[in-house]
Design a protein around this motif. Structure first.
Motif, mmCIF file in Angstrom:
data_model
loop_
_atom_site.group_PDB
_atom_site.id
_atom_site.type_symbol
_atom_site.label_atom_id
_atom_site.label_comp_id
_atom_site.label_asym_id
_atom_site.label_seq_id
_atom_site.Cartn_x
_atom_site.Cartn_y
_atom_site.Cartn_z
ATOM 1 N N GLU A 174 0.762 -1.309 -0.073
ATOM 2 C CA GLU A 174 -0.011 0.007 0.059
ATOM 3 C C GLU A 174 0.819 1.184 0.041
ATOM 4 N N PRO A 175 0.712 2.183 -0.982
ATOM 5 C CA PRO A 175 1.422 3.399 -1.052
ATOM 6 C C PRO A 175 1.000 4.417 0.052
ATOM 7 N N ALA A 176 2.002 4.960 0.613
ATOM 8 C CA ALA A 176 1.919 5.768 1.642
ATOM 9 C C ALA A 176 1.739 7.378 1.323
ATOM 10 N N GLY A 177 2.088 7.706 -0.038
ATOM 11 C CA GLY A 177 1.872 8.759 -0.786
ATOM 12 C C GLY A 177 2.153 8.508 -2.091
ATOM 13 N N GLY A 178 1.463 9.618 -2.858
ATOM 14 C CA GLY A 178 1.561 9.658 -4.376
ATOM 15 C C GLY A 178 0.376 8.651 -5.059
ATOM 16 N N GLN A 179 0.487 8.425 -6.173
ATOM 17 C CA GLN A 179 -0.551 7.821 -6.788
ATOM 18 C C GLN A 179 -0.178 6.936 -7.968
ATOM 19 N N ILE A 180 -0.655 5.957 -8.336
ATOM 20 C CA ILE A 180 -0.261 5.155 -9.659
ATOM 21 C C ILE A 180 -1.400 4.993 -10.433
ATOM 22 N N LEU A 181 -1.108 5.510 -11.714
ATOM 23 C CA LEU A 181 -2.099 5.744 -12.768
ATOM 24 C C LEU A 181 -1.838 4.830 -13.922
ATOM 25 N N LEU A 182 -2.955 4.345 -14.438
ATOM 26 C CA LEU A 182 -3.050 3.593 -15.852
ATOM 27 C C LEU A 182 -3.930 4.302 -16.881
ATOM 28 N N ASP A 183 -3.198 4.597 -17.847
ATOM 29 C CA ASP A 183 -3.747 5.781 -18.886
ATOM 30 C C ASP A 183 -4.570 6.771 -18.116
ATOM 31 N N SER A 184 -3.702 7.336 -17.174
ATOM 32 C CA SER A 184 -4.203 8.687 -16.581
ATOM 33 C C SER A 184 -5.308 8.375 -15.567
ATOM 34 N N VAL A 185 -5.531 6.951 -15.385
ATOM 35 C CA VAL A 185 -6.853 6.800 -14.287
ATOM 36 C C VAL A 185 -6.254 6.243 -13.212
ATOM 37 N N PRO A 186 -6.319 6.612 -11.665
ATOM 38 C CA PRO A 186 -5.865 6.051 -10.606
ATOM 39 C C PRO A 186 -6.155 4.530 -10.448
ATOM 40 N N LEU A 187 -5.340 3.753 -10.262
ATOM 41 C CA LEU A 187 -5.339 2.347 -10.234
ATOM 42 C C LEU A 187 -6.109 1.938 -8.722
ATOM 43 N N HIS A 188 -7.446 1.158 -8.815
ATOM 44 C CA HIS A 188 -7.627 0.791 -7.545
ATOM 45 C C HIS A 188 -7.898 -0.695 -7.466
#
Length: 333
Positions: A55-69
């Motif tokens: 689990e990231p403590a900060g920032g974000q991970i995006l797939l084609d500019s959409v955050p991954l959930h």
């Protein structure tokens, strides 16, 4: 094909250890990004964050500019091939069942059987292996099955984490050839992780170098490997096997090259590489700023986004035009 992007991603284990520290990295659509660094640099943790295992403590991970959930039971657009082929497959399941388990749930049983056979043939295994158990396969064959299983999930991005390091040298090359062929034929976006720069050089379009949780250099593979800017990248290149290479480093470089990596629980202030740097304050007394000033703050303005105060190139704005690359000579490099 899809683009995977990490924006300021930080991953912590407890309160003491920051394994990944504010990483910005892009895996462009249809390309291979080779992420290289020694053990403990944070490479695998970054991969685990991408697939939802950390689990990231900060920032974000995006797939084609959409955050991954990452939701339980939902289709996973990212699939990962792990390092150890002997532990990545359930020994109680047949090869066919292991691959079929990763397929989308909406496919029928007959189509699943056909797809399993197709995937086995795609990775260079005979169709009759479908009823075999992992214990009957070699390490290289198991890794091929693990790749087939990852592809069964129809991923938009494939993450390969040290997939050849547990294999015999004699079969590493065949697995690398397979990965490169599959990536080109299927036009996959791929994050390829290794501690071996020679391996990364073979498969990657882009090379990113990681040290103590941070990206210290990134750029097109031929540029980074042909004109490295960070001393750590140069150290990795010097350590890569080369035919007929028997030369020893100068005494000053050997002094710091043999130094132990810093404790990731207590990363050094300033430049994190300075205790091992052959052009840093341990060698050059006029470079005490490396002890206190963090070079990542200005990395975007240097060639290859190098996290080094003494990188040979910088980006400078010229008039009203976009920034252009200006090569600067550095007397010590």
């Amino acid at each position: 094909m899809s683009e995977l992007r990490f924006e300021g991603v930080t991953v912590r284990y407890g309160r003491a250890l920051t394994a990944v520290d504010g990483v910005d990295l892009t895996v462009p659509s249809g390309q291979v990004v080779g992420l290289v660094g020694e053990s403990g640099s944070g490479k695998s943790t970054l991969a685990r964050a991408a697939v939802g295992l950390a689990e990231p403590a900060g920032g974000q991970i995006l797939l084609d500019s959409v955050p991954l959930h990452h939701r339980p039971g939902a289709r996973r657009p990212l699939q990962m091939v792990f390092q150890d082929p002997y532990s990545s497959l359930d020994p109680r399941m047949t090869i066919g069942d292991s691959i079929a388990e990763a397929m989308p749930r909406d496919s029928s049983r007959p189509s699943r059987r056909d797809e399993v056979v197709r995937l086995l043939e795609l990775v260079g295994l005979d169709a009759d292996r479908v009823s075999a158990y992992p214990g009957a396969l070699s390490g290289g064959q198991r890794q091929r099955v693990a790749i087939a299983r990852a592809l069964a999930g129809k991923p938009e991005v494939l993450i390969a984490d040290e997939i050849t390091s547990a294999l015999d040298v004699s079969i590493q090359g065949t697995v690398l050839n397979l990965v490169r062929t599959l990536q080109r034929e299927l036009r996959l976006s791929m994050l390829f992780i290794s501690h071996n720069l020679a391996v990364v050089r073979y498969v990657s379009d882009i090379v990113a170098v990681m040290y103590l949780g941070r990206i210290v250099e990134v750029g097109p593979a031929h540029d980074v490997l042909g004109n490295p800017q960070h001393p750590y990248t140069k150290e990795l290149l010097a350590a890569a096997p080369r035919r007929g290479s028997t030369s020893l480093p100068p005494p000053d470089e050997a002094l710091v090259a043999d130094a132990e990596p810093a404790d990731p629980h207590y990363p050094p202030a300033g430049c994190r590489f300075h205790p091992r740097c052959p052009i840093g304050p341990l060698i050059r007394t006029d470079r005490e700023h490396c002890l206190t000033l963090d070079p990542t703050a200005e990395a975007d303005h240097r060639l290859h986004r190098a996290a080094c105060h003494h990188a040979a190139g910088v980006l400078r704005a010229v008039g009203s035009n976009p920034p252009v690359l200006m090569q600067l000579k550095e007397d010590s490099q």
